[in-house]
Design a protein around this motif. Structure first.
Motif, short mmCIF file in Angstrom:
data_model
loop_
_atom_site.label_atom_id
_atom_site.label_comp_id
_atom_site.label_asym_id
_atom_site.label_seq_id
_atom_site.Cartn_x
_atom_site.Cartn_y
_atom_site.Cartn_z
N LEU A 8 0.83 -1.20 0.00
CA LEU A 8 0.00 0.00 0.00
C LEU A 8 0.87 1.26 0.00
O LEU A 8 0.55 2.23 -0.67
CB LEU A 8 -0.95 -0.01 1.20
CG LEU A 8 -2.03 -1.08 1.17
CD1 LEU A 8 -2.85 -1.05 2.46
CD2 LEU A 8 -2.93 -0.93 -0.02
N CYS A 9 1.97 1.21 0.74
CA CYS A 9 2.89 2.35 0.75
C CYS A 9 3.49 2.56 -0.64
O CYS A 9 3.57 3.69 -1.11
CB CYS A 9 3.99 2.11 1.78
SG CYS A 9 5.03 3.55 2.04
N LEU A 12 0.91 4.06 -2.90
CA LEU A 12 0.76 5.49 -2.67
C LEU A 12 1.83 6.26 -3.43
O LEU A 12 1.55 7.27 -4.06
CB LEU A 12 0.87 5.81 -1.17
CG LEU A 12 0.82 7.29 -0.82
CD1 LEU A 12 -0.57 7.83 -1.06
CD2 LEU A 12 1.22 7.50 0.61
N GLN A 86 -8.79 -0.63 -1.45
CA GLN A 86 -8.95 0.81 -1.65
C GLN A 86 -9.59 1.45 -0.42
O GLN A 86 -9.16 2.49 0.05
CB GLN A 86 -9.81 1.09 -2.89
CG GLN A 86 -10.04 2.56 -3.17
CD GLN A 86 -8.81 3.29 -3.64
OE1 GLN A 86 -7.98 2.72 -4.32
NE2 GLN A 86 -8.69 4.55 -3.27
N LEU A 89 -7.00 1.52 2.34
CA LEU A 89 -5.98 2.52 2.02
C LEU A 89 -6.51 3.94 2.24
O LEU A 89 -5.81 4.80 2.77
CB LEU A 89 -5.49 2.35 0.58
CG LEU A 89 -4.43 3.33 0.09
CD1 LEU A 89 -3.16 3.23 0.95
CD2 LEU A 89 -4.12 3.08 -1.38
N SER A 93 -4.96 6.55 4.77
CA SER A 93 -4.47 7.81 4.18
C SER A 93 -5.19 9.03 4.75
O SER A 93 -4.57 10.06 4.99
CB SER A 93 -4.63 7.78 2.66
OG SER A 93 -3.86 6.75 2.10
#
Length: 162
Positions: A8-9, A12, A86, A89, A93
């Motif tokens: 996920l990082c 991003l 999603q 995340l 985020s």
């Protein structure tokens, strides 16, 4: 779980889509923050803080791995999991953007058509190699805030805490 957050990082960091229409989820960016450094310094931004943060920014290690693979090779299963990813995340985020006084933008999950096109053109048909189905963008007003945001994301991705 650690690999999921690492992915996920990475997502991003590498997320992009030329025709995406981001949705702002946090707050407005002050447009003055993108002006020339001489104007910024007149707005009381500390040179030492910026200089130190720029040094930290340049010391962030570039990350790219051809070995990252999704746990699913079947596209439909992968895409369904991307929808759930999603959501996770975006929650992570949004929390980080709020804590770092930054702005969260999201375009949602990459469209199926664009994902299939990328898999076929860039990834030689290997569904498991696509790593940017779920994506968000966090925009910071200045380099020190960007570095704080990066540190928060790194910490939460490593610990799985949010």
């Amino acid at each position: 779980m650690k690999k999921l957050f690492q992915t996920l990082c990475v997502l991003l960091a590498i997320s992009s889509q030329a025709n995406a229409q981001p949705t702002q989820l946090n707050r407005d960016i002050v447009s003055d923050s993108f002006l020339l450094p001489s104007i910024q310094s007149a707005q009381s931004i500390h040179k030492d803080s910026n200089s130190e943060s720029l040094t930290k920014l340049y010391n962030v290690k570039a990350f790219q791995s051809v070995q990252i693979k999704q746990p699913y090779s079947e596209f439909e299963l992968l895409y369904q999991n991307a929808i759930a990813g999603q959501t996770e995340l975006e929650v992570l985020s949004k929390e980080i953007a709020m804590q770092s006084n930054s702005t969260l933008l999201t375009s949602g999950v990459k469209s199926k058509l664009r994902a299939i096109d990328k898999i076929n053109s860039d990834l030689s048909g290997a569904n498991e190699k696509i790593t940017d189905l779920a994506r968000t963008t966090i925009v910071s007003q200045d380099v020190p805030t960007l570095m704080d945001t990066f540190a928060l994301f790194d910490q939460k991705a490593r610990t799985g805490a949010h």
